[in-house]
Write a protein that holds these residues in place. Structure first.
Motif, mmCIF file in Angstrom:
data_model
loop_
_atom_site.group_PDB
_atom_site.id
_atom_site.type_symbol
_atom_site.label_atom_id
_atom_site.label_comp_id
_atom_site.label_asym_id
_atom_site.label_seq_id
_atom_site.Cartn_x
_atom_site.Cartn_y
_atom_site.Cartn_z
ATOM 1 N N LYS A 1 56.745 42.532 35.045
ATOM 2 C CA LYS A 1 55.907 42.413 36.177
ATOM 3 C C LYS A 1 54.396 43.259 35.688
ATOM 4 O O LYS A 1 52.856 42.936 35.094
ATOM 5 N N ALA A 2 54.392 44.653 34.926
ATOM 6 C CA ALA A 2 53.283 45.109 34.151
ATOM 7 C C ALA A 2 52.626 44.584 33.544
ATOM 8 O O ALA A 2 51.597 44.939 32.908
ATOM 9 N N ASP A 3 54.152 43.823 32.349
ATOM 10 C CA ASP A 3 53.403 43.843 31.129
ATOM 11 C C ASP A 3 52.268 41.641 31.347
ATOM 12 O O ASP A 3 51.130 41.483 31.034
ATOM 13 N N LYS A 4 52.595 41.913 32.646
ATOM 14 C CA LYS A 4 51.864 40.065 33.246
ATOM 15 C C LYS A 4 50.592 40.136 33.877
ATOM 16 O O LYS A 4 49.847 39.622 33.637
ATOM 17 N N LEU A 5 50.814 41.587 34.605
ATOM 18 C CA LEU A 5 49.110 42.322 35.100
ATOM 19 C C LEU A 5 48.654 42.968 34.128
ATOM 20 O O LEU A 5 47.103 42.196 33.458
ATOM 21 N N HIS A 6 48.897 43.276 32.143
ATOM 22 C CA HIS A 6 48.031 43.060 31.959
ATOM 23 C C HIS A 6 47.671 42.430 30.983
ATOM 24 O O HIS A 6 46.629 42.621 30.273
ATOM 25 N N GLU A 7 48.314 41.530 30.492
ATOM 26 C CA GLU A 7 48.084 40.297 30.435
ATOM 27 C C GLU A 7 47.274 39.666 31.204
ATOM 28 O O GLU A 7 46.308 39.148 30.341
ATOM 29 N N GLU A 8 47.144 39.923 32.302
ATOM 30 C CA GLU A 8 45.764 39.654 33.741
ATOM 31 C C GLU A 8 44.559 39.907 33.334
ATOM 32 O O GLU A 8 43.665 39.353 33.414
ATOM 33 N N TYR A 9 45.126 41.325 32.611
ATOM 34 C CA TYR A 9 44.236 41.999 32.999
ATOM 35 C C TYR A 9 42.418 41.724 31.502
ATOM 36 O O TYR A 9 41.504 41.282 31.463
ATOM 37 N N GLU A 10 43.335 41.461 30.392
ATOM 38 C CA GLU A 10 42.546 41.289 29.229
ATOM 39 C C GLU A 10 42.135 40.255 29.375
ATOM 40 O O GLU A 10 41.063 40.002 28.758
ATOM 41 N N CYS A 11 42.882 38.836 30.263
ATOM 42 C CA CYS A 11 41.857 37.713 30.525
ATOM 43 C C CYS A 11 40.800 37.979 31.250
ATOM 44 O O CYS A 11 39.862 36.804 30.620
ATOM 45 N N LEU A 12 40.877 38.792 32.124
ATOM 46 C CA LEU A 12 39.857 38.842 33.232
ATOM 47 C C LEU A 12 38.591 38.945 32.087
ATOM 48 O O LEU A 12 37.285 39.789 32.814
ATOM 49 N N GLU A 13 39.054 40.438 31.602
ATOM 50 C CA GLU A 13 37.869 41.180 31.300
ATOM 51 C C GLU A 13 37.115 40.290 30.008
ATOM 52 O O GLU A 13 35.853 40.571 30.104
ATOM 53 N N GLN A 14 37.811 39.561 29.098
ATOM 54 C CA GLN A 14 36.924 38.476 28.260
ATOM 55 C C GLN A 14 36.349 37.549 29.241
ATOM 56 O O GLN A 14 34.926 37.635 28.701
ATOM 57 N N GLU A 15 36.599 36.778 29.885
ATOM 58 C CA GLU A 15 35.838 36.469 31.071
ATOM 59 C C GLU A 15 34.758 37.464 32.169
ATOM 60 O O GLU A 15 33.685 36.572 31.470
ATOM 61 N N ASN A 16 34.477 38.167 31.885
ATOM 62 C CA ASN A 16 34.153 39.034 32.307
ATOM 63 C C ASN A 16 32.736 39.621 31.384
ATOM 64 O O ASN A 16 31.792 39.308 31.751
ATOM 65 N N THR A 17 33.258 39.866 30.169
ATOM 66 C CA THR A 17 32.344 39.804 29.261
ATOM 67 C C THR A 17 31.824 38.868 29.039
ATOM 68 O O THR A 17 30.685 38.602 28.491
ATOM 69 N N SER A 18 31.906 37.020 28.826
ATOM 70 C CA SER A 18 31.538 35.847 28.882
ATOM 71 C C SER A 18 30.857 35.957 29.669
ATOM 72 O O SER A 18 29.624 35.216 29.122
ATOM 73 N N LEU A 19 31.328 36.449 30.421
ATOM 74 C CA LEU A 19 29.914 35.657 32.646
ATOM 75 C C LEU A 19 28.819 36.506 31.663
ATOM 76 O O LEU A 19 27.952 36.217 32.217
ATOM 77 N N LYS A 20 28.988 37.968 31.366
ATOM 78 C CA LYS A 20 27.917 38.960 31.115
ATOM 79 C C LYS A 20 27.080 38.247 30.378
ATOM 80 O O LYS A 20 25.888 38.565 30.819
ATOM 81 N N ARG A 21 27.900 37.515 29.068
ATOM 82 C CA ARG A 21 27.047 37.122 27.971
ATOM 83 C C ARG A 21 26.016 36.514 28.741
ATOM 84 O O ARG A 21 24.730 35.714 27.968
ATOM 85 N N GLU A 22 26.348 35.364 29.120
ATOM 86 C CA GLU A 22 25.894 33.783 29.934
ATOM 87 C C GLU A 22 24.744 34.310 30.841
ATOM 88 O O GLU A 22 23.484 33.420 30.706
ATOM 89 N N ILE A 23 24.782 35.643 31.417
ATOM 90 C CA ILE A 23 24.053 35.719 32.686
ATOM 91 C C ILE A 23 23.170 36.776 32.181
ATOM 92 O O ILE A 23 21.534 36.552 32.597
ATOM 93 N N GLY A 24 23.007 36.888 30.763
ATOM 94 C CA GLY A 24 22.079 37.323 30.023
ATOM 95 C C GLY A 24 20.724 35.793 29.798
ATOM 96 O O GLY A 24 19.905 36.371 29.021
#
Length: 119
Positions: A52-75
Motif C-alpha cells: 500500500k505504501a509503495d502504491k501511494l508513493h507511485e501515485e505521489y510521483e505521478c501527481l508530482e510529475q503532472e503538477n510540474t507539467s501543469l505549472k509549465r503549461e500555466i507559465g
C-alpha cells in the motif's frame, strides 16, 4: 499400612500428574500453532502495508510529475496571454474602426455578440 503396596492416594496423584503433563503438552502445541498462525498473519499484514505504501508513493510521483507539467503549461499560457494583450493594445491604437466610433460617438464599440463589424 503395608510396605509393598503404594498408597491409593499416590496412584491417583501419579495418574492426574500424567494427565496434566499430557494436557500441558497439548496446551504447548496449541500455543505453538497459535504463535505460528499469528506470525504468518503479521507477516501478511506487513507485506500488505508495504504494498500500500509503495502504491501511494507511485501515485505521489505521478501527481508530482503532472503538477510540474501543469505549472509549465500555466507559465506558457500566461506568457501567451501577455503577448496577445500587447498585440491587442497595439492594434487598438491604430484600429480605424475603434477610432471612428470613439471620435464620432455614433457607433458603439464592436462586441462579438452584437453581430458583424460595422462598415
Amino acid at each position: 499400612m503395608s510396605h509393598g503396596l503404594p498408597a491409593a492416594g499416590s496412584i491417583l496423584q501419579r495418574s492426574s500428574s500424567s494427565e496434566g503433563t499430557q494436557q500441558g503438552h497439548e496446551d504447548d502445541e496449541r500455543k505453538v500453532r497459535r504463535r505460528e498462525k499469528n506470525r504468518v498473519a503479521a507477516q501478511r499484514s506487513r507485506k500488505k502495508q508495504t504494498q500500500k505504501a509503495d502504491k501511494l508513493h507511485e501515485e505521489y510521483e505521478c501527481l508530482e510529475q503532472e503538477n510540474t507539467s501543469l505549472k509549465r503549461e500555466i507559465g506558457k499560457l500566461t506568457d501567451e496571454m501577455k503577448q496577445l494583450t500587447e498585440v491587442l493594445r497595439d492594434h487598438e491604437k491604430i484600429c480605424p474602426l475603434l477610432h471612428r466610433s470613439l471620435n464620432f460617438g455614433l457607433m458603439p464599440r464592436h462586441d462579438a455578440l452584437s453581430g458583424p463589424l460595422p462598415r
